[in-house]
Structures are given as structure tokens and as C-alpha cells.
Motif scaffolding. Structure first.
Motif, PDB file in Angstrom:
ATOM      1  N   LEU A   1       0.847  -1.191   0.000  1.00  0.00           N
ATOM      2  CA  LEU A   1       0.000   0.000   0.000  1.00  0.00           C
ATOM      3  C   LEU A   1       0.883   1.241   0.000  1.00  0.00           C
ATOM      4  O   LEU A   1       1.967   1.247   0.587  1.00  0.00           O
TER       5      LEU A   1
ATOM      6  N   THR B   1      -1.401   6.763   1.608  1.00  0.00           N
ATOM      7  CA  THR B   1      -2.675   6.142   2.011  1.00  0.00           C
ATOM      8  C   THR B   1      -2.584   5.609   3.426  1.00  0.00           C
ATOM      9  O   THR B   1      -3.481   5.826   4.249  1.00  0.00           O
TER      10      THR B   1
ATOM     11  N   LEU C   1      -4.630   6.641   6.955  1.00  0.00           N
ATOM     12  CA  LEU C   1      -5.381   5.668   7.756  1.00  0.00           C
ATOM     13  C   LEU C   1      -4.851   5.621   9.192  1.00  0.00           C
ATOM     14  O   LEU C   1      -5.633   5.528  10.145  1.00  0.00           O
TER      15      LEU C   1
ATOM     16  N   ASP D   1     -12.023   4.253   6.265  1.00  0.00           N
ATOM     17  CA  ASP D   1     -11.695   3.116   5.403  1.00  0.00           C
ATOM     18  C   ASP D   1     -12.675   3.048   4.232  1.00  0.00           C
ATOM     19  O   ASP D   1     -13.418   4.000   3.971  1.00  0.00           O
ATOM     20  N   ALA D   2     -12.701   1.924   3.548  1.00  0.00           N
ATOM     21  CA  ALA D   2     -13.557   1.767   2.366  1.00  0.00           C
ATOM     22  C   ALA D   2     -15.043   1.861   2.691  1.00  0.00           C
ATOM     23  O   ALA D   2     -15.855   2.111   1.798  1.00  0.00           O
TER      24      ALA D   2
ATOM     25  N   PRO E   1     -10.493   3.311  11.077  1.00  0.00           N
ATOM     26  CA  PRO E   1      -9.935   1.987  11.361  1.00  0.00           C
ATOM     27  C   PRO E   1     -10.102   1.634  12.846  1.00  0.00           C
ATOM     28  O   PRO E   1     -10.035   2.501  13.708  1.00  0.00           O
TER      29      PRO E   1
ATOM     30  N   ARG F   1       0.054  -4.457   5.549  1.00  0.00           N
ATOM     31  CA  ARG F   1       0.071  -4.337   4.093  1.00  0.00           C
ATOM     32  C   ARG F   1       0.947  -3.185   3.616  1.00  0.00           C
ATOM     33  O   ARG F   1       0.991  -2.901   2.428  1.00  0.00           O
TER      34      ARG F   1
ATOM     35  N   TYR G   1     -10.628  -2.487   3.223  1.00  0.00           N
ATOM     36  CA  TYR G   1      -9.791  -1.919   2.164  1.00  0.00           C
ATOM     37  C   TYR G   1     -10.303  -2.375   0.799  1.00  0.00           C
ATOM     38  O   TYR G   1     -10.679  -3.529   0.608  1.00  0.00           O
ATOM     39  N   ARG G   2     -10.297  -1.453  -0.154  1.00  0.00           N
ATOM     40  CA  ARG G   2     -10.656  -1.738  -1.540  1.00  0.00           C
ATOM     41  C   ARG G   2      -9.455  -1.356  -2.396  1.00  0.00           C
ATOM     42  O   ARG G   2      -9.168  -0.170  -2.558  1.00  0.00           O
ATOM     43  N   PRO G   3      -8.735  -2.322  -2.946  1.00  0.00           N
ATOM     44  CA  PRO G   3      -7.516  -1.998  -3.711  1.00  0.00           C
ATOM     45  C   PRO G   3      -7.776  -1.524  -5.142  1.00  0.00           C
ATOM     46  O   PRO G   3      -7.016  -1.831  -6.052  1.00  0.00           O
TER      47      PRO G   3
ATOM     48  N   ILE H   1     -13.950  -5.549  -1.513  1.00  0.00           N
ATOM     49  CA  ILE H   1     -13.581  -4.900  -0.258  1.00  0.00           C
ATOM     50  C   ILE H   1     -13.385  -6.005   0.772  1.00  0.00           C
ATOM     51  O   ILE H   1     -14.175  -6.947   0.842  1.00  0.00           O
TER      52      ILE H   1
END
Length: 154
Positions: free
Chosen positions: A7, A11, A15, A21-22, A27, A40, A57-59, A69
Motif C-alpha cells: 500500500l 494512504t 489511515l 476506510d472503504a 480503522p 500491508r 480496504y478496496r484496492p 472490499i
């Protein structure tokens, strides 16, 4: 040659500072219990007893049917981003991982998804990159489907 991409530091710092978060929530703060909490960002296991974050998390940058997600862990305190060509600690711990290739539009390239032995990640990634439409690869847990890292061409 492949490059394991963690990551982005920008970002992660957001966080760690409480950015949503997504799912739009901060968090969760926890204490690592055991050694099964892979960060990560540094791509190391968060030491037992250390503060950690758990978040959705959504990459992917956009929303679409393939934008999965899922939960991930991060060190609660600033950690150094993984760098270099060596296979990171978190991708050597499990016996195997799920690898899936994606195209430039962030769609799965069908026929690339496979559970691969940890010792064969680099070799399989090179094979997947032989397909011209593959822009990058995700490494996920073979047991829980959690996002681990991204693989790019080196």
C-alpha cells in the motif's frame, strides 16, 4: 522480473491518522495477538502486543463489480514501506496464496486466478505477465481471500 507493491505510504499515513476506510468508518484499534497479522505497508508481521489497525480496504480506485472490499491489518505506528525485489515476510508464511491478474480497467483477466505455492509466486507471476492484457496481479490469502499485496512488472 516482478515487483511486490505494498500500500502507498500516503494512504497508510492517512489511515494511521484516522482517515475513513472503504466503508467510511475509522480503522479499528487493536493489539496484535499472535503472529498472524500481516501489515500491508511494511509487508511484515505486526509483533505480538503491538498496536495495529483493522480496516476495510478496496484496492481499486473506482467502484465496479470487481472492486472487492475486505479486511486488512496495518501497523498502528508509522512503519517503513516494503522496498526491494526480495519476497517479503508476509508472502513466505503461508503455504500458498491466491494470485489473480487484472487488466488496465481493473477487471479480472479470466484464466489467471490460481492458488500457488508460496515458493512459486514469482514464477507464476512471470507466467501471468506473459499475457499482454495483464496490467498487474493481486496476491490474496488462499484461505480467507484477504488482499495481501500487488505484483507489478519490475
Amino acid at each position: 522480473m516482478i515487483l511486490i507493491t505494498p500500500l502507498a505510504t500516503e494512504t497508510v499515513r492517512a489511515l494511521q491518522a484516522g482517515a475513513p476506510d472503504a466503508y467510511g468508518i475509522p480503522p479499528e484499534q487493536h493489539v496484535a495477538q499472535g503472529t498472524g497479522n500481516p501489515c500491508r505497508h511494511c509487508l511484515r508481521f505486526i509483533p505480538e502486543g503491538a498496536e495495529m489497525l483493522i480496516l476495510a480496504y478496496r484496492p481499486f480506485a473506482g467502484l465496479h463489480p470487481y472492486a472487492e472490499i475486505g479486511p486488512i491489518f496495518l501497523c498502528a505506528d508509522a512503519c517503513a514501506q516494503h522496498e526491494g525485489g526480495a519476497m517479503p515476510e508476509v508472502l513466505r508464511d503461508s503455504p500458498d496464496y491466491l494470485l489473480k491478474g487484472y487488466n488496465a480497467q481493473d477487471r479480472i483477466v479470466y484464466g489467471t486466478g490460481r492458488v500457488v505455492a508460496a515458493t512459486e509466486i514469482a514464477e507464476y507471476a512471470e507466467t501471468v505477465f506473459e499475457r499482454g492484457e495483464v496490467a498487474y496481479i493481486h496476491v490474496r490469502s488462499a484461505r480467507n481471500n484477504c488482499y495481501q499485496a500487488r505484483i507489478d512488472r519490475g
